[in-house]
Design an enzyme around this catalytic site. Structure first.
Site, PDB file in Angstrom:
ATOM      1  N   ASP A 120     -11.558   2.279   3.254  1.00 20.80           N
ATOM      2  CA  ASP A 120     -11.745   0.945   3.088  1.00 20.80           C
ATOM      3  C   ASP A 120     -13.331   0.645   2.818  1.00 20.80           C
ATOM      4  OD1 ASP A 120      -9.717  -1.068   3.353  1.00 20.80           O
ATOM      5  OD2 ASP A 120      -9.279  -0.679   5.549  1.00 20.80           O
ATOM      6  N   GLN A 154      -4.992  -1.825   9.109  1.00 22.96           N
ATOM      7  CA  GLN A 154      -5.030  -3.056   8.505  1.00 22.96           C
ATOM      8  C   GLN A 154      -5.799  -4.216   9.429  1.00 22.96           C
ATOM      9  OE1 GLN A 154      -3.734  -3.669   5.576  1.00 22.96           O
ATOM     10  NE2 GLN A 154      -4.112  -5.936   5.568  1.00 22.96           N
ATOM     11  N   LYS A 198       0.846  -1.248  -0.146  1.00 25.58           N
ATOM     12  CA  LYS A 198       0.030   0.039   0.063  1.00 25.58           C
ATOM     13  C   LYS A 198       0.861   1.438  -0.035  1.00 25.58           C
ATOM     14  CE  LYS A 198      -3.964  -2.664   1.880  1.00 25.58           C
ATOM     15  NZ  LYS A 198      -4.591  -3.037   3.012  1.00 25.58           N
TER      16      LYS A 198
HETATM   17  N1  GUN Z   1      -7.071  -7.028   5.687  1.00 29.70           N
HETATM   18  C1  GUN Z   1      -7.349  -7.846   4.527  1.00 29.70           C
HETATM   19  N2  GUN Z   1      -7.784  -6.988   3.412  1.00 29.70           N
HETATM   20  C2  GUN Z   1      -7.935  -5.940   4.152  1.00 29.70           C
HETATM   21  C3  GUN Z   1      -8.427  -4.664   3.588  1.00 29.70           C
HETATM   22  O1  GUN Z   1      -8.909  -4.473   2.364  1.00 29.70           O
HETATM   23  N3  GUN Z   1      -8.371  -3.579   4.317  1.00 29.70           N
HETATM   24  C4  GUN Z   1      -7.914  -3.710   5.531  1.00 29.70           C
HETATM   25  N4  GUN Z   1      -8.018  -2.299   6.351  1.00 29.70           N
HETATM   26  N5  GUN Z   1      -7.500  -4.770   6.120  1.00 29.70           N
HETATM   27  C5  GUN Z   1      -7.632  -6.129   5.344  1.00 29.70           C
END
Ligand code: GUN
Length: 285
Positions: free
Chosen positions: A119, A96, A52
């Protein structure tokens, strides 16, 4: 024989569009920032967070990483979220998941300001998605929709089967397919006749979390097969939910793992962060 849907190429296109728009905003003095919060040292989460941050650099965003120790309390994380909510340099906040067990994930998600919830996990944004009136699209399902669009197959009227009912993927995925007028079935661990239902799908999206779960008997000849799975097999190799080699001849289109849905999720996160910056600065679509 299936055509491979190249998630890397599609994600590069999306990121390039985002980069160009971010550059135009920069010329107007608007910088875009994404805060990425990781708690603990889950190796998979570390890889996602690094990717990211890398994507932010590619599209010209500032990224702010907050790496907190495994023993962080819920109150400490809430305090950080509140600080980021009030930080003018931060347009998007990504915490996350999964979080360590002492932290209630819903409490954290609910604390993120909906305008910074890139998200699209906050209940307010989930509600917008349900109604079909949204600013932020859930990243993984939105990435899947881009991949389906890439095939040229029109979702309207198609039998769409989603395997998995998580809040992150399965449920919003079903909603986005429904908004495109697909006839949508959600299958899960209690579904009876799962293989038979899947075998009727013109568009099959697997988000189960089990390596090789989808076998050729579950795939309709010529179907679009999208693999959201990110599993490690017994040799530690990254693999999806679909038995790719076995399903390849039967599917019409198929996504590989890696190089399918994964890069798309990150590209859509970049798009959401750009949207957050545009909304904040009253630059309406
Ligand atoms: N963990 C697995 N996929 C995601 C996601 O798309 N966003 C976040 N914040 N955590 C994750």
């Amino acid at each position: 024989m299936a055509q491979i849907i190249d998630g890397k190429a599609v994600s590069a296109k999306v990121k390039e569009q985002v980069r160009i728009e971010a550059e135009i905003l920069k010329q107007k003095g608007i910088e875009i920032g994404l805060a990425v919060v990781i708690v603990g040292d889950n190796p998979a989460s570390r890889v996602y967070v690094n990717n990211k941050k890398k994507a932010c650099a590619e599209v010209g965003f500032n990224s702010y990483e907050y790496a907190l120790p495994e023993e962080t309390t819920e109150a400490e994380l809430l305090e950080l979220v509140e600080k980021l909510n009030n930080d003018g340099k931060v347009n998007g906040i990504l915490v996350q998941l999964p979080l360590p067990k002492q932290i209630n994930e819903n409490a954290i998600i609910n604390a993120i300001r909906p305008e910074k919830d890139v998200d699209a996990f906050h209940p307010e944004n989930v509600g917008h998605i349900m109604i079909g009136d949204f600013s932020f699209l859930p990243c993984t399902p939105a990435g899947v929709m881009e991949l389906i669009a890439e095939t040229g197959v029109d979702v309207c009227g198609k039998n769409c089967v989603v395997i998995g009912r998580s809040n992150i993927v399965g449920k919003p995925m079903a909603m986005l397919l429904l908004h495109k007028n697909g006839t949508v079935t959600i299958c899960h661990s209690r579904t009876k006749n799962l293989a038979e239902i899947c075998s009727q799908a013109d568009i099959l999206v697997a988000a189960v979390g089990k390596a090789g779960f989808v076998t050729p008997d579950m795939v309709k000849e010529g179907a679009v097969v999208i693999d959201v799975g990110m599993n490690r097999n017994s040799e530690g190799k990254l693999c999806g939910d679909v038995d790719y080699a076995a399903c390849f001849d039967k599917a019409g289109y198929i996504t590989p793992v890696p190089g399918g849905v994964g890069p798309m999720t990150i590209a859509m996160l970049m798009r959401n962060t750009l949207t957050a910056a545009k909304i904040k600065n009253n630059i309406l679509e």
